[in-house]
Design an enzyme around this catalytic site. Structure first.
Site, mmCIF file in Angstrom:
data_model
loop_
_atom_site.group_PDB
_atom_site.id
_atom_site.type_symbol
_atom_site.label_atom_id
_atom_site.label_comp_id
_atom_site.label_asym_id
_atom_site.label_seq_id
_atom_site.Cartn_x
_atom_site.Cartn_y
_atom_site.Cartn_z
ATOM 1 N N CYS A 124 -6.518 2.640 -4.746
ATOM 2 C CA CYS A 124 -6.605 2.988 -3.323
ATOM 3 C C CYS A 124 -7.810 2.310 -2.663
ATOM 4 O O CYS A 124 -7.785 2.007 -1.468
ATOM 5 C CB CYS A 124 -6.679 4.500 -3.141
ATOM 6 S SG CYS A 124 -8.033 5.293 -4.028
ATOM 7 N N HIS B 219 -10.489 9.572 -3.462
ATOM 8 C CA HIS B 219 -9.387 8.799 -2.893
ATOM 9 C C HIS B 219 -9.823 8.126 -1.601
ATOM 10 O O HIS B 219 -10.468 8.731 -0.748
ATOM 11 C CB HIS B 219 -8.203 9.737 -2.615
ATOM 12 C CG HIS B 219 -6.974 9.041 -2.121
ATOM 13 N ND1 HIS B 219 -6.343 8.041 -2.832
ATOM 14 C CD2 HIS B 219 -6.263 9.194 -0.965
ATOM 15 C CE1 HIS B 219 -5.289 7.620 -2.149
ATOM 16 N NE2 HIS B 219 -5.229 8.292 -1.012
#
Length: 484
Positions: free
Chosen positions: A113, A429
């Protein structure tokens, strides 16, 4: 129930039934079905004049079998489309992508990510895409190594795939090339690739592109990446102990927003980031001494990148820790007071012109003439050709081809934000938030792009305490990119 006939133009319609218990408007609706003449255009002759929509049939005295006359123009018959209707989902994938107004997402290949968010933010810079599209597959410069050339080509191809696709794109080739160029992104933990630092990915990728896209010429436009992202700093280095003072210049690809208990806003963090302490040998003292370094911006880039310095090394746990403090940032950032005196003088005329234009909208008299405001960008405003050392937030000023007439104001609009959820640099994330040409904001959460409201973008400022897991619910602004 009555039955009548109606003559309209050269046609006669027989056996039309009238229900006397219903208003004449219902009868007119029947005639509309037969003739195509809307009820409001129908002129039906009856005893006493024209038939009204709400008339009483018993008062009109219409008899069974009577012939009525109607005048009126029918609606134009709708023609069948010359081309068959094609629904959006039936379009070729590339045309669907254009119809949507934003590009596809990127598949997460396993803790990638950080890379996906970086790519989506950089892809939002049209001048960078243009420079990549002009990059030749062959004939690379002798100064560019093979892996840098391969990564540049992979970046160009990935940008193209994203523009042509509606479905999420798998960045497998790009990821393999990135790890080949920078092996640190291949670190494994328990057999899986580890989460990496998005800022490091941003820096390494931008530096590689700056080397590959540098034209083989000595002109000031030779370094396309530096023209877009480069910030020149002029610094005063002072030793309080010996009184020594010197000045130096450096070129970077980003500014840093340092976060402390005193910083509540991006602008305050930038001021802290332009000041610092360093230890070096003092010729006057003959030993190491503490120096104070104060920097000012000496040239503005088209895009200004800012890094929120949220991670630091925590000695107690021997690992990176995250600062959870909330730091607000605006949709529009003015950095005039962070510029050097020389640059401020060059910015004054364009800023006055901007104020005059805003004043005209309010009906105010301009304070400066257009001739005084027509100031061209000089070499002092343009980024140098030295390579940058880091990249964080980017602001757009204008393409390099326009640089000769580009009016710098020092005022930037927010165009992308890269956020991080989680407490650790090695986990969590990353998500990208990118402003489209239409003005809409799209959140790129790996393979899932979604439309966002502009007022929600400034809420990505973080916040939380050691006892509240707020950072797992809300993204912390980590990198921001602004455009002038």
């Amino acid at each position: 129930m009555l039955t009548v006939s109606v003559k309209w133009q050269k046609k006669v319609f027989e056996d039309i039934e009238i229900d006397p218990t219903l208003p004449p408007y219902v009868f007119k609706a029947q005639l509309y079905d037969l003739t195509g003449v809307p009820p409001e255009r129908q002129k039906i002759m009856v005893k006493g004049g024209l038939l009204k929509d709400d008339a009483d049939w018993s008062a009109i005295g219409v008899k069974d079998g009577q012939k009525l006359m109607m005048m009126g123009t029918a609606d134009e018959i709708v023609k069948a489309p010359e081309k068959a209707i094609v629904f959006a989902e039936d379009l070729p994938e590339e045309e669907q992508a254009t119809h949507l107004g934003y590009s596809a997402g990127l598949v997460n290949l396993g803790n990638t990510c950080y890379m996906n968010s970086t790519v989506q933010c950089l892809k939002s810079v049209p001048e960078l895409k243009s420079a990549l599209s002009n990059y030749a597959l062959t004939g690379r410069s002798n100064d560019v190594d093979q892996t840098s050339h391969m990564l540049t080509v992979a970046t160009r191809e990935l940008f193209g795939d994203l523009d042509r696709s509606v479905n999420a794109v798998s960045p497998t080739q790009f990821w393999m090339t990135l790890r080949k160029k920078f092996p640190q992104f291949s670190q494994l933990q328990n057999g899986m690739h580890m989460q990496q630092d998005a800022e490091e990915c941003w820096t390494q990728l931008l530096y590689t592109l700056s080397q590959s896209l540098k034209a083989p010429t000595s002109s000031e436009d030779a370094d396309a990446v530096k023209a877009l992202f480069g910030v020149n700093l002029r610094s005063r280095v002072h030793c309080q102990e010996s009184g020594e003072e010197s000045s130096e210049t450096e070129s970077v690809y980003s500014l840093k927003c340092h976060i402390s208990h005193e910083v509540n806003h991006l602008h305050e963090g930038l001021k802290h980031g332009l000041k610092g302490e360093l230890e070096k040998t003092s010729p006057a003292l003959g030993r190491t001494a503490l120096y104070l370094k104060e920097s000012l911006i000496d040239s503005l880039p088209r895009y200004l990148t800012v890094q929120f310095v949220r991670f630091f090394w925590k000695r107690e746990t021997n690992q990176k820790a995250k600062i959870l403090r909330k730091v607000d940032y605006p949709l529009e950032l003015d950095i005039f007071d962070l510029c050097s005196e020389d640059l401020r003088k060059k910015l004054e005329a364009p800023r006055q012109k901007l104020r005059d234009e805003e004043g005209k909208k309010l009906g105010l008299q301009p304070k400066s003439s257009s001739k005084d405001s027509d100031v061209k960008m000089t070499d002092a405003e343009a980024p140098s050709n030295e390579s940058g050392e880091s990249s964080t937030i980017t602001h757009q000023e204008g393409s390099s081809s326009e640089k000769g007439t580009l009016h710098m104001t020092g005022i930037y609009d927010l165009v992308s934000v890269l956020t991080h959820k989680g407490r650790s640099a090695d986990s969590g994330h990353y998500v990208a938030w990118v402003k489209q040409e239409s003005g809409k904001w799209i959140q790129y959460d790996d393979s899932h792009p979604s439309l966002q409201r502009e007022e929600d973008i400034t809420k990505l400022s973080g916040g939380g305490t050691l006892n509240l897991e707020i950072d797992h619910l809300r993204g912390f602004s980590f990198l921001t990119m602004l455009r002038q």
